[in-house]
Scaffold this motif. Structure first.
Motif, mmCIF file in Angstrom:
data_model
loop_
_atom_site.group_PDB
_atom_site.id
_atom_site.type_symbol
_atom_site.label_atom_id
_atom_site.label_comp_id
_atom_site.label_asym_id
_atom_site.label_seq_id
_atom_site.Cartn_x
_atom_site.Cartn_y
_atom_site.Cartn_z
ATOM 1 N N ALA A 164 -30.781 18.403 -10.193
ATOM 2 C CA ALA A 164 -31.729 19.054 -9.184
ATOM 3 C C ALA A 164 -33.096 19.493 -10.354
ATOM 4 C CB ALA A 164 -31.219 20.256 -8.584
ATOM 5 N N SER A 165 -32.813 19.962 -11.336
ATOM 6 C CA SER A 165 -33.997 20.388 -12.226
ATOM 7 C C SER A 165 -34.686 19.342 -12.839
ATOM 8 C CB SER A 165 -33.338 21.049 -13.423
ATOM 9 O OG SER A 165 -34.269 21.725 -14.293
ATOM 10 N N SER A 166 -34.194 18.050 -12.919
ATOM 11 C CA SER A 166 -34.629 16.899 -13.359
ATOM 12 C C SER A 166 -35.518 16.547 -12.593
ATOM 13 C CB SER A 166 -33.683 15.840 -13.961
ATOM 14 O OG SER A 166 -33.008 15.507 -12.656
ATOM 15 N N VAL A 167 -35.361 16.571 -11.164
ATOM 16 C CA VAL A 167 -36.258 16.011 -10.177
ATOM 17 C C VAL A 167 -37.177 17.169 -9.430
ATOM 18 C CG1 VAL A 167 -35.310 14.127 -9.849
ATOM 19 C CG2 VAL A 167 -34.312 16.038 -8.646
ATOM 20 N N HIS A 168 -36.986 18.308 -9.899
ATOM 21 C CA HIS A 168 -37.886 19.744 -9.411
ATOM 22 C C HIS A 168 -37.359 19.897 -8.093
ATOM 23 C CE1 HIS A 168 -39.991 19.288 -13.103
ATOM 24 N NE2 HIS A 168 -40.293 18.021 -12.472
ATOM 25 N N LEU A 169 -35.980 19.917 -7.457
ATOM 26 C CA LEU A 169 -35.494 20.297 -6.413
ATOM 27 C C LEU A 169 -34.401 21.285 -6.471
ATOM 28 C CD1 LEU A 169 -35.038 16.921 -4.732
ATOM 29 C CD2 LEU A 169 -36.655 18.405 -4.175
ATOM 30 N N ASN A 170 -34.093 22.092 -5.133
ATOM 31 C CA ASN A 170 -33.109 22.827 -5.210
ATOM 32 C C ASN A 170 -31.808 22.316 -4.990
ATOM 33 O OD1 ASN A 170 -31.063 24.362 -3.070
ATOM 34 N ND2 ASN A 170 -32.385 26.140 -3.980
ATOM 35 N N PRO A 171 -30.693 22.711 -6.114
ATOM 36 C CA PRO A 171 -29.277 22.035 -5.797
ATOM 37 C C PRO A 171 -28.809 21.765 -4.469
ATOM 38 C CG PRO A 171 -29.782 23.704 -7.506
ATOM 39 C CD PRO A 171 -30.622 23.814 -6.666
ATOM 40 N N SER A 172 -29.013 22.743 -3.554
ATOM 41 C CA SER A 172 -28.216 22.610 -2.239
ATOM 42 C C SER A 172 -29.123 21.626 -1.305
ATOM 43 C CB SER A 172 -28.396 23.998 -1.656
ATOM 44 O OG SER A 172 -27.851 23.865 -0.182
ATOM 45 N N TYR A 173 -30.432 21.598 -1.432
ATOM 46 C CA TYR A 173 -31.062 20.357 -1.011
ATOM 47 C C TYR A 173 -30.881 19.157 -1.563
ATOM 48 C CZ TYR A 173 -35.076 17.734 0.601
ATOM 49 O OH TYR A 173 -35.551 16.696 1.178
ATOM 50 N N LEU A 174 -30.620 19.022 -2.791
ATOM 51 C CA LEU A 174 -30.438 17.715 -3.562
ATOM 52 C C LEU A 174 -28.879 17.127 -2.981
ATOM 53 C CD1 LEU A 174 -30.946 15.341 -5.389
ATOM 54 C CD2 LEU A 174 -30.016 16.782 -7.228
ATOM 55 N N SER A 175 -27.909 18.374 -2.934
ATOM 56 C CA SER A 175 -26.764 17.653 -2.294
ATOM 57 C C SER A 175 -26.616 17.051 -1.135
ATOM 58 C CB SER A 175 -25.724 18.997 -2.692
ATOM 59 O OG SER A 175 -24.318 18.638 -2.306
ATOM 60 N N GLN A 176 -27.388 17.648 -0.101
ATOM 61 C CA GLN A 176 -27.532 17.280 1.205
ATOM 62 C C GLN A 176 -28.405 15.907 1.117
ATOM 63 O OE1 GLN A 176 -29.208 20.214 3.855
ATOM 64 N NE2 GLN A 176 -28.173 21.685 2.815
ATOM 65 N N LEU A 177 -29.472 15.828 0.210
ATOM 66 C CA LEU A 177 -30.091 14.524 0.340
ATOM 67 C C LEU A 177 -29.326 13.197 -0.277
ATOM 68 C CD1 LEU A 177 -32.954 13.303 0.721
ATOM 69 C CD2 LEU A 177 -33.392 13.921 -1.661
ATOM 70 N N PHE A 178 -28.547 13.602 -1.384
ATOM 71 C CA PHE A 178 -27.641 12.694 -2.009
ATOM 72 C C PHE A 178 -26.747 12.260 -1.217
ATOM 73 C CE2 PHE A 178 -24.574 10.897 -4.862
ATOM 74 C CZ PHE A 178 -25.578 10.349 -6.036
ATOM 75 N N LYS A 179 -25.985 13.116 -0.077
ATOM 76 C CA LYS A 179 -24.976 12.573 0.654
ATOM 77 C C LYS A 179 -25.558 11.858 1.708
ATOM 78 C CE LYS A 179 -20.908 14.152 2.973
ATOM 79 N NZ LYS A 179 -20.101 15.209 3.364
ATOM 80 N N GLN A 180 -26.744 12.380 1.918
ATOM 81 C CA GLN A 180 -27.488 11.586 3.361
ATOM 82 C C GLN A 180 -27.879 10.089 2.933
ATOM 83 O OE1 GLN A 180 -31.192 13.084 4.362
ATOM 84 N NE2 GLN A 180 -31.153 12.462 6.320
ATOM 85 N N GLN A 181 -28.340 10.068 1.747
ATOM 86 C CA GLN A 181 -28.907 8.653 1.238
ATOM 87 C C GLN A 181 -27.752 7.802 0.333
ATOM 88 O OE1 GLN A 181 -32.648 8.526 -0.691
ATOM 89 N NE2 GLN A 181 -33.508 10.383 0.575
ATOM 90 N N THR A 182 -26.868 8.485 0.096
ATOM 91 C CA THR A 182 -25.953 7.479 -0.472
ATOM 92 C C THR A 182 -24.667 7.358 0.264
ATOM 93 O OG1 THR A 182 -24.790 9.288 -1.934
ATOM 94 C CG2 THR A 182 -26.738 8.139 -2.910
ATOM 95 N N GLY A 183 -24.384 8.518 1.130
ATOM 96 C CA GLY A 183 -22.816 8.422 1.879
ATOM 97 C C GLY A 183 -21.863 8.973 1.158
ATOM 98 N N GLY A 184 -21.950 9.492 -0.248
ATOM 99 C CA GLY A 184 -21.248 10.337 -0.669
ATOM 100 C C GLY A 184 -21.463 11.591 -1.604
ATOM 101 N N LYS A 185 -20.654 12.139 -2.075
ATOM 102 C CA LYS A 185 -21.012 13.485 -2.850
ATOM 103 C C LYS A 185 -21.365 13.027 -4.093
ATOM 104 C CE LYS A 185 -17.458 16.111 -0.573
ATOM 105 N NZ LYS A 185 -16.298 17.145 -0.541
ATOM 106 N N PHE A 186 -22.388 14.153 -4.833
ATOM 107 C CA PHE A 186 -22.788 13.794 -5.977
ATOM 108 C C PHE A 186 -21.443 13.943 -7.132
ATOM 109 C CE2 PHE A 186 -24.073 15.992 -9.879
ATOM 110 C CZ PHE A 186 -25.246 15.301 -10.282
#
Length: 258
Positions: A164-186
């Motif tokens: 999350a830090s590498s892309v300047h996002l909140n970890p919780s938001y990245l977790s949701q975004l990652f699952k939404q766009q990939t269909g799986g957990k980080f």
């Protein structure tokens, strides 16, 4: 100054390459020299070089396998080949290699190759400035940037917070975004990528299973083997033996051998 890593298993060839780079009088600095592709990958992660100049034929990991490993990385690769293995070098085109140097490498050829590479980098920078407001500094989607971050850090403990830090996002938001766009957990994606990397190392290097586990951040070889078996259906050693036999069998058929 652009940073270069040289990779060749023969010291005298590395000396020739070093002299050719230095005599080109272009803004390149050789950071280190390596004896195979695996060493070059390690050096790339540690030093963050812009370019690797590598021989095609090397022990442990050759130039083609190196090209495959670097396909999703920011750094570029230029291969050095003899006339007898030039066709082999051309196969690396599918992994993004766009230039070659034929042995013996002369200063003029090196300078021309490096100059073309520099022009390509300048063109990319100009293009990224145009696209910056729309798709980000790297010209990639957020998830693609995260994937590249993971691919470049498989040997260390990769946390969601780090990504999350590498892309300047909140970890919780990245977790949701990652699952939404990939269909799986980080965390599941990180494990899958490590196991895919393990498969490549099992097939393309002579490293022991314990060494591969250590390279991928596993201090417990039993845990690594169990994780590998859970995802692959067999142990690392079984996978290596089966796949090597399969490749050898296919080679035999292609040459008309039984």
């Amino acid at each position: 100054m652009y940073k270069i890593i040289l990779a060749d298993d023969e010291r005298w060839v590395r000396i020739v390459l070093r002299k050719a780079v230095e005599q080109s009088q272009l803004p390149f600095n050789i950071m280190t020299e390596c004896a195979n592709g695996l060493e070059a990958l390690d050096a790339l992660q540690q030093l963050g070089a812009d370019l690797i100049i590598s021989d095609v034929k090397m022990p442990v990991m050759d130039g083609i396998a190196l090209a495959e490993q670097m396909a999703t990385m920011r750094a570029s690769l230029i291969l050095v080949s003899g006339y007898d293995d030039f066709q082999l070098a051309q196969k690396a085109i599918r992994f993004g290699v766009k230039d070659y140097l034929l042995k013996p490498v002369e200063t003029e050829a090196m300078a021309d190759c490096l100059w073309r590479w520099m022009r390509a980098q300048e063109a990319k920078k100009e293009a990224s400035k145009v696209d910056l407001p729309e798709i980000g500094a790297a010209g990639l989607s957020t998830i693609e940037q995260v994937r590249q971050f993971i691919a470049s850090n498989l040997s260390r403990d990769i946390t969601l917070s780090d990504a999350a830090s590498s892309v300047h996002l909140n970890p919780s938001y990245l977790s949701q975004l990652f699952k939404q766009q990939t269909g799986g957990k980080f965390v599941d994606y990180v494990i899958e990528m490590r196991m895919e990397e393990a498969k490549k190392l099992l097939l393309k290097t002579s490293l022991r299973v314990s060494e591969i586990a250590e390279r991928l951040g596993y201090s417990d070889i039993s845990y690594f083997s169990n994780t590998f078996k859970k995802l692959s259906g067999c142990s690392p050693l079984e996978y290596r033996k089966y796949e090597v036999r399969t490749v050898e069998k296919e080679k035999g058929h292609s040459t008309g051998l039984s």
